[in-house]
Design a protein around this motif. Structure first.
Motif, PDB file in Angstrom:
ATOM      1  N   ASP A  69       0.855  -1.193   0.000  1.00 38.87           N
ATOM      2  CA  ASP A  69       0.000   0.000   0.000  1.00 38.87           C
ATOM      3  C   ASP A  69       0.890   1.241   0.000  1.00 38.87           C
ATOM      4  OD1 ASP A  69      -2.350   1.455   0.120  1.00 38.87           O
ATOM      5  OD2 ASP A  69      -2.401   1.457   2.324  1.00 38.87           O
ATOM      6  N   PHE A  70       1.907   1.224   0.867  1.00 38.15           N
ATOM      7  CA  PHE A  70       2.843   2.356   0.925  1.00 38.15           C
ATOM      8  C   PHE A  70       3.520   2.549  -0.436  1.00 38.15           C
ATOM      9  CE2 PHE A  70       6.937   4.348   1.446  1.00 38.15           C
ATOM     10  CZ  PHE A  70       6.698   5.371   2.345  1.00 38.15           C
ATOM     11  N   VAL A  71       3.960   1.436  -1.021  1.00 37.74           N
ATOM     12  CA  VAL A  71       4.670   1.511  -2.310  1.00 37.74           C
ATOM     13  C   VAL A  71       3.781   2.169  -3.360  1.00 37.74           C
ATOM     14  CG1 VAL A  71       5.533   0.075  -4.235  1.00 37.74           C
ATOM     15  CG2 VAL A  71       6.242  -0.407  -1.879  1.00 37.74           C
ATOM     16  N   THR A  72       2.550   1.722  -3.440  1.00 30.76           N
ATOM     17  CA  THR A  72       1.688   2.250  -4.506  1.00 30.76           C
ATOM     18  C   THR A  72       1.264   3.698  -4.224  1.00 30.76           C
ATOM     19  OG1 THR A  72      -0.217   1.179  -3.468  1.00 30.76           O
ATOM     20  CG2 THR A  72       0.851  -0.008  -5.263  1.00 30.76           C
ATOM     21  N   CYS A  73       1.323   4.100  -2.971  1.00 32.76           N
ATOM     22  CA  CYS A  73       1.036   5.510  -2.658  1.00 32.76           C
ATOM     23  C   CYS A  73       2.265   6.390  -2.893  1.00 32.76           C
ATOM     24  CB  CYS A  73       0.607   5.677  -1.203  1.00 32.76           C
ATOM     25  SG  CYS A  73      -0.957   4.935  -0.816  1.00 32.76           S
TER      26      CYS A  73
ATOM     27  N   ARG B  65      -3.121  -5.007  -5.095  1.00 35.59           N
ATOM     28  CA  ARG B  65      -2.429  -5.787  -6.142  1.00 35.59           C
ATOM     29  C   ARG B  65      -2.582  -5.095  -7.489  1.00 35.59           C
ATOM     30  NH1 ARG B  65      -5.212 -10.986  -5.977  1.00 35.59           N
ATOM     31  NH2 ARG B  65      -6.260 -10.460  -4.033  1.00 35.59           N
ATOM     32  N   LYS B  66      -3.780  -4.586  -7.730  1.00 37.13           N
ATOM     33  CA  LYS B  66      -4.034  -3.890  -9.004  1.00 37.13           C
ATOM     34  C   LYS B  66      -3.164  -2.628  -9.089  1.00 37.13           C
ATOM     35  CE  LYS B  66      -8.022  -2.346 -11.618  1.00 37.13           C
ATOM     36  NZ  LYS B  66      -8.746  -1.143 -11.270  1.00 37.13           N
ATOM     37  N   ALA B  67      -3.090  -1.928  -7.967  1.00 36.68           N
ATOM     38  CA  ALA B  67      -2.301  -0.681  -7.957  1.00 36.68           C
ATOM     39  C   ALA B  67      -0.819  -0.974  -8.212  1.00 36.68           C
ATOM     40  CB  ALA B  67      -2.485   0.029  -6.621  1.00 36.68           C
ATOM     41  N   VAL B  68      -0.337  -2.138  -7.743  1.00 39.79           N
ATOM     42  CA  VAL B  68       1.068  -2.497  -7.990  1.00 39.79           C
ATOM     43  C   VAL B  68       1.278  -2.679  -9.497  1.00 39.79           C
ATOM     44  CG1 VAL B  68       2.874  -4.242  -7.645  1.00 39.79           C
ATOM     45  CG2 VAL B  68       1.392  -3.593  -5.728  1.00 39.79           C
TER      46      VAL B  68
ATOM     47  N   ASP C  96       7.669  -0.660 -17.091  1.00 39.05           N
ATOM     48  CA  ASP C  96       7.776  -1.479 -18.300  1.00 39.05           C
ATOM     49  C   ASP C  96       6.468  -2.255 -18.481  1.00 39.05           C
ATOM     50  OD1 ASP C  96       9.909  -2.760 -20.299  1.00 39.05           O
ATOM     51  OD2 ASP C  96       8.616  -4.354 -19.527  1.00 39.05           O
ATOM     52  N   GLY C  97       5.877  -2.100 -19.661  1.00 36.78           N
ATOM     53  CA  GLY C  97       4.578  -2.726 -19.920  1.00 36.78           C
ATOM     54  C   GLY C  97       4.634  -4.236 -19.794  1.00 36.78           C
ATOM     55  N   GLU C  98       5.680  -4.847 -20.342  1.00 33.54           N
ATOM     56  CA  GLU C  98       5.783  -6.306 -20.308  1.00 33.54           C
ATOM     57  C   GLU C  98       5.957  -6.798 -18.863  1.00 33.54           C
ATOM     58  OE1 GLU C  98       5.072  -8.344 -22.642  1.00 33.54           O
ATOM     59  OE2 GLU C  98       5.592 -10.103 -21.409  1.00 33.54           O
ATOM     60  N   LEU C  99       6.753  -6.035 -18.094  1.00 38.09           N
ATOM     61  CA  LEU C  99       6.929  -6.380 -16.684  1.00 38.09           C
ATOM     62  C   LEU C  99       5.574  -6.370 -15.978  1.00 38.09           C
ATOM     63  CD1 LEU C  99       8.582  -6.791 -14.018  1.00 38.09           C
ATOM     64  CD2 LEU C  99       8.836  -4.310 -13.924  1.00 38.09           C
ATOM     65  N   ALA C 100       4.787  -5.315 -16.246  1.00 37.91           N
ATOM     66  CA  ALA C 100       3.481  -5.191 -15.593  1.00 37.91           C
ATOM     67  C   ALA C 100       2.593  -6.378 -15.966  1.00 37.91           C
ATOM     68  CB  ALA C 100       2.820  -3.875 -15.996  1.00 37.91           C
TER      69      ALA C 100
END
Ligand code: HDD
Length: 712
Positions: A191-195, A488-491, A499-503
């Motif tokens: 959560d912290f990471v995505t914020c 998870r979606k926010a990550v 990187d799109g492929e990474l995502a």
């Protein structure tokens, strides 16, 4: 002569020795803390054999009171650590760059104490968790103590110290149930990471193999923040510090790391301790990156931003010296636990930059020691004492050791000869670098700080294929443990900026539908030095200090075992004989061999390679032992080298190692080395040894494409 003066005139080793020799440890007899000899320390003083205990039993009360107070608060971060003594040598005078005396004379050895650590786990947590590793060095220089408090990853999660408590709160176990221990695989961290998109670059490193080092001896160290070198003429330059391990940079694989946490939670501690005990002294070269002041704004990143590297291809690392760790502490608490690193401990010739993370650190370390070590006199604890004389007017407070003489504790004074007095620069006084600073008071960060993704992409671009695969799998584990699907979606969305492929790959493993639009940063550059596989500091031609497991049972071929053991020893590696039971094994020709570990006290994950000698009797037994087959399978799956001679090859065949070619049956057949599996039937032992050593030195054989077909 008073004790303080005595201390200051001795070497660090002699100094510590003196404290070790305090009367307490010299007496043959058990005494109280007052030196009174104790006649009985087993039974408390009672009124009659079966009567109540008496309060007057001063020894009982003292013993229990001391015990009750034996814990000090653990470090709020980096609680679990391992320390070692050693020394630092500079290769050439650094006069052009800095006036720091310990960086001038190549003949001189500066004593150091180093503490390695994990960050998030509590003091009793396991060593091989996925985490950043601390790499803190205290140099006892003639000009006072210099502490370089770094990590094994060159960037940090956040840009401003103001965010540190938030970050640590999110990363530590969650508030309601205090879970999970020593792990970032949970909702609040992600959560912290995505914020905070500024975490993206560091998260890439934390998901990489860097966060599961094979050993403290095989990881890089970085000062992370930007500092300054200042020379005697007062010229300043921006610098970043590096430690490059002479054994190369090696990691575990995640499955291995998790299993080691159970098999030997002290794996890294033990590795460091044993290496030093055996004379395999860990060595690291010291390097600096230098940026001239006039080039401060020349880069596409802000050089004061701790979430950015200075790519080594753009700003080369100049190697200037070497650190050697050659002595284990005598007492964990007195040394490793009580050592207090403070980023603000600095010597003339080195100064700080305006990096906002560093500025906050300058406050935090001194502050934390006050609570952790119980007061303002922690610099008097032997491990923290400088070798340079201390002389000032700070005299009182808890746990004061020094007995100062005289009336005055103020400056200036006329009563005490106006001493101690400040020193001029010529006399070695610390002069702060005269930087011109102008600006409005403001809570802002510079524009380039807001580029969160370019270097995350640079890192991704620079990885080898196996490293990329490990990163994706690390995301699957970490984010796969996140309960809230929105996080998870926010990550996935956050890393779609990298990187799109990474995502798409992350999304696949964590139950989120991949983003339609392939996003990502446009950066196409690479920086091979951030890759453990591709860096110029990769060392893949030595097996010094590696650990090899030899699996055997009664009836083993003694010639096979002795010649391989001799070759491994000659190359500086260490071998353990592993069998079902401890005790002695008997060879097919009657010789004896001592077993070092059994299948319960050893595991493949604790070794760098496995060797199986011939001997029909031995192999017939091993083929019937699931533990032996598992040992081989697991080693194969973790891409580590395997070697077998003669009938030993049979065990590999039973273990079904997919797509591997083995040496043929005839004695004329040559050594076969296939994807790190080295075999020979008979005869040519020296070329077997050579090929096996080459395979071990490579460390991992990622080309085993079908490794996942092996169950282990
Ligand atoms: Fe820190 C300990 C490294 C940012 C506050 N830190 C600590 C240790 C290391 C680092 C290796 C353990 C020292 C030891 O072995 O005793 N820390 C870093 C690095 C950072 C960093 C490389 C980023 C460049 N730290 C950082 C920030 C803050 C702190 C931004 C607070 C504003 N760190 C601390 C601390 C600790 C500490 C709370 C805990 C125990 C201690 O200091 O002695 O003050």
């Amino acid at each position: 002569m008073d004790k303080k003066r005595l201390v200051n005139e001795k070497s660090k080793d002699e100094q510590l020795e003196m404290f070790r020799k305090d009367p307490e440890s010299e007496s043959e007899f058990l005494t109280t803390n007052q030196g009174v000899r104790v006649s009985n320390t087993d039974i408390s003083l009672k009124a009659g054999e079966r009567g109540p205990t008496l309060l007057e039993d001063f020894h009982l009360r003292e013993k229990i009171t001391h015990f009750d107070h034996e814990r000090i608060p653990e470090r709020v971060v980096h609680a679990r650590g391992s320390g070692a003594h050693g020394y630092f040598e500079v290769y050439e005078p650094m006069t052009e760059y800095t006036s720091a005396k310990f960086l001038q004379d190549p003949e001189k050895k500066t004593p150091v104490f180093v503490r390695f650590s994990t960050v998030i786990g509590f003091r009793g947590s396991a060593d091989t968790v996925r985490d950043v590793r601390g790499f803190a060095v205290k140099f006892y220089t003639e000009e006072g103590n210099y502490d370089l408090v770094g990590n094994n990853i060159p960037v940090f999660f956040i840009q401003d110290a103001m965010k540190f408590p938030d970050f640590v709160h999110a990363a530590k176990p969650e508030q309601d149930n205090q879970m999970p221990q020593a792990s970032t695989a949970h909702d609040t961290l992600w959560d912290f990471v995505t914020c905070h998109p500024e975490t993206a670059h560091m998260i890439m490193w934390a998901m990489s193999d860097r966060a599961i080092p094979r050993s403290y001896r095989m990881m890089e160290g970085f000062g992370v923040n930007t500092y300054r070198f200042v020379n005697a003429e007062g010229k300043g330059r921006f610098i970043k510090f590096h430690w490059k391990p002479l054994l190369g940079i090696h990691s575990l694989v995640w499955d291995e790391a998790q299993k080691i946490s159970g098999k030997d939670p002290d794996f890294h501690r033990r590795d460091l301790w044993e290496a030093i005990e055996m004379g395999d002294y860990p060595e690291y070269e010291f390097g600096v990156q230098v940026i001239e002041e006039e080039d401060e704004f020349k880069f596409d990143f802000d050089i004061l931003d701790a979430t950015k590297i200075w790519p080594e291809e753009e700003v080369p690392v100049k190697i200037i010296g070497k650190l050697t760790l050659n002595r284990n502490p005598d007492n964990f608490f007195a040394e490793t636990e009580q050592v207090a690193f403070c980023v603000s401990n600095i010597v003339p010739g080195i100064d700080f930059s305006n990096d906002p993370l560093l500025q906050g650190r300058l406050f935090s370390y001194l502050d934390t020691q006050l609570i952790r070590l119980g007061g303002p006199n922690f610099h008097e604890i032997p491990i923290n004492r400088p070798l340079a004389p201390i002389s000032n007017n700070q005299r009182e407070g808890y746990h004061r050791m020094t007995i100062n003489k005289g009336k005055t504790s103020y400056f200036p004074n006329s009563v005490g000869g106006n001493l101690p007095r400040p020193a001029s620069a010529e006399e070695g006084g610390y002069d702060n670098y005269m930087e011109k600073v102008e600006g409005k008071k403001i809570r802002e960060r510079s524009e380039k700080f807001k580029d969160f993704f370019s270097q995350a992409k640079l890192f991704w671009n620079s990885m080898s294929e196996p490293e990329k695969e490990h990163i994706i799998r690390a995301f699957h584990f970490e984010v796969g443990k996140v309960i809230d699907p929105e996080i998870r979606k926010a990550v996935v969305e956050l890393f779609n900026n990298v990187d799109g492929e990474l995502a798409i790959q992350i999304a696949k493993g964590v139950g989120i539908s991949a983003s339609e639009q392939k996003g990502g940063s446009p950066v196409t550059k690479e920086s091979p030095n951030v890759s453990q596989e591709r860096t110029e500091y990769a060392v893949k031609d030595t097996i010094k200090s590696r650990k090899i497991a030899i699996l055997a049972a009664d009836g083993y071929d003694h010639k096979d075992v002795s010649q391989v053991m001799q070759a491994l020893k000659g190359a500086g590696a260490h071998a353990d004989i592993i069998s079902k039971y401890r005790g002695m094994l008997k060879s097919s020709s009657g010789e004896k061999l001592e077993v070092d570990k059994n299948y319960l006290t050893a595991a493949s994950v604790m070794y760098d390679a496995v060797y199986v000698p011939g001997g029909k009797g031995s192999i017939d037994t091993l083929k019937m032992q699931g533990d032996a087959i598992h040992f081989v399978n697991e080693t194969f799956r973790h891409c580590k080298p395997l070697g077998a001679t003669g009938e030993g090859i049979e065990l590999f065949k039973v273990a079904n190692l997919p797509d591997i070619k083995f040496a043929g049956q005839k004695s004329t057949d040559k050594v076969v080395s296939d994807k790190g599996v080295v075999t020979v039937m008979k005869g040519d032992s020296s070329s077997f040894n050579d090929s096996f050593i080459v395979a071990i030195a490579k460390h991992r054989h990622w080309d085993r494409e079908k490794k996942e077909h092996v169950s282990a």
